[in-house]
Design a protein around this motif. Structure first.
Motif, mmCIF file in Angstrom:
data_model
loop_
_atom_site.group_PDB
_atom_site.id
_atom_site.type_symbol
_atom_site.label_atom_id
_atom_site.label_comp_id
_atom_site.label_asym_id
_atom_site.label_seq_id
_atom_site.Cartn_x
_atom_site.Cartn_y
_atom_site.Cartn_z
ATOM 1 N N GLN A 437 0.837 -1.198 0.000
ATOM 2 C CA GLN A 437 0.000 0.000 0.000
ATOM 3 C C GLN A 437 0.876 1.253 0.000
ATOM 4 O O GLN A 437 0.626 2.211 -0.755
ATOM 5 C CB GLN A 437 -0.911 -0.028 1.220
ATOM 6 C CG GLN A 437 -2.022 0.995 1.234
ATOM 7 C CD GLN A 437 -2.901 0.805 2.464
ATOM 8 O OE1 GLN A 437 -2.432 0.512 3.567
ATOM 9 N NE2 GLN A 437 -4.214 0.957 2.284
ATOM 10 N N GLU A 438 1.922 1.254 0.828
ATOM 11 C CA GLU A 438 2.859 2.384 0.888
ATOM 12 C C GLU A 438 3.554 2.611 -0.450
ATOM 13 O O GLU A 438 3.795 3.753 -0.860
ATOM 14 C CB GLU A 438 3.895 2.115 1.976
ATOM 15 C CG GLU A 438 4.993 3.155 2.066
ATOM 16 C CD GLU A 438 6.155 2.685 2.923
ATOM 17 O OE1 GLU A 438 7.276 3.156 2.693
ATOM 18 O OE2 GLU A 438 5.950 1.844 3.817
ATOM 19 N N LEU A 439 3.871 1.532 -1.159
ATOM 20 C CA LEU A 439 4.560 1.646 -2.448
ATOM 21 C C LEU A 439 3.649 2.132 -3.565
ATOM 22 O O LEU A 439 4.130 2.409 -4.669
ATOM 23 C CB LEU A 439 5.176 0.298 -2.821
ATOM 24 C CG LEU A 439 6.322 -0.194 -1.922
ATOM 25 C CD1 LEU A 439 6.721 -1.619 -2.295
ATOM 26 C CD2 LEU A 439 7.529 0.744 -2.012
ATOM 27 N N GLY A 440 2.345 2.196 -3.295
ATOM 28 C CA GLY A 440 1.431 2.756 -4.276
ATOM 29 C C GLY A 440 0.551 1.752 -4.989
ATOM 30 O O GLY A 440 -0.150 2.116 -5.942
ATOM 31 N N ALA A 441 0.533 0.495 -4.544
ATOM 32 C CA ALA A 441 -0.309 -0.509 -5.192
ATOM 33 C C ALA A 441 -1.763 -0.337 -4.766
ATOM 34 O O ALA A 441 -2.052 -0.006 -3.620
ATOM 35 C CB ALA A 441 0.179 -1.912 -4.842
ATOM 36 N N LYS A 442 -2.672 -0.585 -5.702
ATOM 37 C CA LYS A 442 -4.097 -0.641 -5.356
ATOM 38 C C LYS A 442 -4.548 -2.088 -5.182
ATOM 39 O O LYS A 442 -5.470 -2.377 -4.421
ATOM 40 C CB LYS A 442 -4.942 0.061 -6.421
ATOM 41 C CG LYS A 442 -4.937 -0.581 -7.801
ATOM 42 C CD LYS A 442 -5.835 0.167 -8.764
ATOM 43 C CE LYS A 442 -5.837 -0.465 -10.156
ATOM 44 N NZ LYS A 442 -6.448 -1.803 -10.171
ATOM 45 N N ASP A 443 -3.934 -2.996 -5.916
ATOM 46 C CA ASP A 443 -4.174 -4.432 -5.763
ATOM 47 C C ASP A 443 -2.829 -5.112 -5.588
ATOM 48 O O ASP A 443 -1.835 -4.720 -6.219
ATOM 49 C CB ASP A 443 -4.892 -5.007 -6.983
ATOM 50 C CG ASP A 443 -6.272 -4.414 -7.173
ATOM 51 O OD1 ASP A 443 -7.122 -4.618 -6.292
ATOM 52 O OD2 ASP A 443 -6.493 -3.732 -8.185
ATOM 53 N N ALA A 444 -2.773 -6.126 -4.746
ATOM 54 C CA ALA A 444 -1.500 -6.794 -4.490
ATOM 55 C C ALA A 444 -1.729 -8.245 -4.119
ATOM 56 O O ALA A 444 -2.774 -8.618 -3.580
ATOM 57 C CB ALA A 444 -0.722 -6.079 -3.388
ATOM 58 N N LEU A 445 -0.709 -9.041 -4.389
ATOM 59 C CA LEU A 445 -0.777 -10.497 -4.259
ATOM 60 C C LEU A 445 0.524 -11.026 -3.695
ATOM 61 O O LEU A 445 1.617 -10.639 -4.143
ATOM 62 C CB LEU A 445 -1.036 -11.112 -5.643
ATOM 63 C CG LEU A 445 -0.749 -12.598 -5.854
ATOM 64 C CD1 LEU A 445 -1.737 -13.436 -5.080
ATOM 65 C CD2 LEU A 445 -0.804 -12.941 -7.333
ATOM 66 N N ASN A 446 0.440 -11.891 -2.703
ATOM 67 C CA ASN A 446 1.597 -12.601 -2.176
ATOM 68 C C ASN A 446 1.941 -13.773 -3.081
ATOM 69 O O ASN A 446 1.051 -14.491 -3.545
ATOM 70 C CB ASN A 446 1.281 -13.111 -0.769
ATOM 71 C CG ASN A 446 2.456 -13.816 -0.126
ATOM 72 O OD1 ASN A 446 3.518 -13.222 0.054
ATOM 73 N ND2 ASN A 446 2.269 -15.070 0.238
ATOM 74 N N LEU A 447 3.228 -13.972 -3.345
ATOM 75 C CA LEU A 447 3.703 -15.149 -4.074
ATOM 76 C C LEU A 447 4.436 -16.076 -3.098
ATOM 77 O O LEU A 447 4.471 -15.830 -1.897
ATOM 78 C CB LEU A 447 4.620 -14.723 -5.219
ATOM 79 C CG LEU A 447 3.968 -13.908 -6.343
ATOM 80 C CD1 LEU A 447 5.015 -13.430 -7.349
ATOM 81 C CD2 LEU A 447 2.888 -14.713 -7.059
#
Length: 488
Positions: A437-447
């Motif tokens: 979220q801090e880096l600017g993502a609106k959607d994110a996924l763990n690999l």
């Protein structure tokens, strides 16, 4: 020669006049001093204040000193030129801080050195206050960052971060998928056309990729666990509809994984397949292709049936562990599904496999599943329980690999080292969500993470895998740029 001396916490000593001149010289910081007067400043007291944000040392002096920062990886070392060492008592002083557990004095020639062994290096600030006070600040909460452009559409950022709980080492590659010459896709480890295991760096170098990170979870022999599609070829099917990164002409998307593989039989009949190249359970129908290996490796438990299909027709049947024909597949079933397929698929029957994807996947070339989801629409949303992740993924701090998508469609590829209290402790999943979220993502996924976490860029593995060496993995998420030559 250095002689160990003690720490004076408080006391009253004979005062000497303050020096009248400030000695400017980086990286040294001084209180008013004069080189014309013999050093005779003494220490009246030293107070240590600890807080989650940092440690503060306050020195009360009788005059001026020159402070030289001689810190190294093992300790903060401050040489106090002009401070008399002879009245310092011979003892070390423990602190209550877990990062700076001790203070002690050493002597090098005429100069005393204040030594504070640290668990890892901290930013240091030396602040003169008036003529006889000196404050030393050591920040436990900090971020040191460097950024550079790798190629058009590729930006690399490294962050060294301190937190109240320990340090972090973070690698970020921001990828513009619309930039000319940029391509993003998963790639498999090399094993003669079958699933296998290989370090991320070797996968990237063999593929000619400029950058890569580890990708999907994997099991025995390098079998990917979850939906994986490369260049339109369905390699493995979904597990628990876990979240996936979808790559197509419209740009990257993060969605729940879904697919439908169908067996088409004579007379217009069809039956849905439960899995592709993954373990078979009771009442399931699973397809096995050459990627899986030479045989299905199934066991004849209860009611089971398998049919080998080549060139569109059944060429062999059995109960378990059939050879997988070149260019074909084996359909394998247990329970009531096995009884039905045995009647429907005698040797010679025409049969075909067809895979379909939901509408959101239209025009998609590549899909790589991971999980759990971290962000949705800019807000944290952890799907750990819904996607049935166990404690080895869901709990505690660990090395982590993640991808995110910004509002502009940029892909963020992130690796965080872990399991090293002196360099990087790793993140929990909620902490990883906050970072994305801090880096600017609106959607994110763990690999996949843990010992698999690897960040490769321009011919080098830049992170420090927690196993000490790169772990061999089943697959990697690779990035190519036509503007630069991948190395080495």
């Amino acid at each position: 020669m250095r002689i160990a001396l003690g720490l004076l916490l408080a006391g009253t000593l004979t005062a000497t006049p303050a020096y009248s001149q400030v000695l400017p010289a980086a990286p040294s910081v001084g209180l008013p001093a004069s080189s014309s007067v013999a050093p005779a400043t003494t220490l009246l007291g030293l107070r240590v204040e600890t807080a989650p944000e940092g440690v503060t040392l306050k020195l009360e002096l009788t005059g001026g000193v020159l402070v030289k920062d001689e810190s190294d990886a093992s300790a903060c070392r401050l040489r106090l030129v002009g401070l008399s060492p002879y009245q310092l008592p011979l003892f070390s002083q423990p602190t209550t801080d877990k990062i700076l557990p001790e203070l002690r004095w050493e002597q090098d020639g005429a100069d005393p050195i204040l030594v504070m062994p640290w668990k890892y290096r901290l930013p240091l600030h030396v602040i003169p206050e008036g003529t006889t006070r000196l404050t030393v600040l050591l920040d436990k909460v900090f971020t040191e960052a460097s950024d550079r452009t790798v190629a058009p559409g590729l930006r690399y950022r490294f962050m060294r971060r301190g937190t109240p709980d320990g340090p972090l080492s973070i690698h970020v590659l921001a990828v513009n998928p619309k930039a000319p010459g940029i391509r993003i896709a998963p790639a498999l480890a090399e094993n003669k056309g079958r699933f296998g295991l290989e370090p991320v760096s070797r996968i990237a170098q063999r593929q000619g990729a400029i950058a890569a990170v580890n990708g999907a979870y994997f099991g025995r022999g390098g079998m990917p666990l979850g939906l994986l599609m490369i260049r339109g070829e369905l390699l493995t099917g979904p597990i628990y509809a876990r979240t996936a990164l979808v790559l197509g002409a419209a740009g990257p998307v993060i969605e729940r994984s879904a697919t439908a593989a169908m067996l088409e039989l004579p007379g217009g009949q069809s039956v849905e397949v439960d899995g592709v190249n993954q373990p078979r359970w009771d009442e399931q129908i699973v397809l096995y292709t050459e990627r899986y290996g030479e045989r299905t490796r199934t066991e004849a438990k209860g009611r089971s049936f398998e049919a080998a299909v080549q060139n569109g027709r059944v060429i062999a049947v059995g109960s378990a562990d059939l050879p997988i024909p070149p260019g074909g597949f084996v359909v394998s079933a247990m329970g009531g599904s096995a009884d039905w397929l045995e009647r429907a698929l005698p040797v010679g029957t025409a049969v075909a496999m067809k895979s379909t994807l939901p509408d959101v996947y239209e025009g998609v070339e590549h899909v790589i599943a991971g999980g759990p989801r971290l962000l949705e629409g800019g807000s944290p949303k952890l799907t750990t329980e819904a996607e049935r992740f166990q404690a080895d993924v869901a709990k505690g701090r660990a090395p982590r690999t993640a991808v995110g998508i910004t509002p502009s469609g940029e892909l963020l590829v992130v690796a965080v080292d872990g399991r090293d209290p002196k360099a990087s402790m790793g993140l929990t999943l909620p902490e990883l969500a906050s970072l994305m979220q801090e880096l600017g993502a609106k959607d994110a996924l763990n690999l996949d993470g843990g010992g698999s976490t690897t960040f490769y860029l321009e011919g080098k593995t830049l992170n420090h895998p927690s196993d000490g060496v790169e772990r061999s993995v089943s697959n990697a998420l690779c990035i190519w740029s036509d503007a630069v030559q991948a190395g080495p």
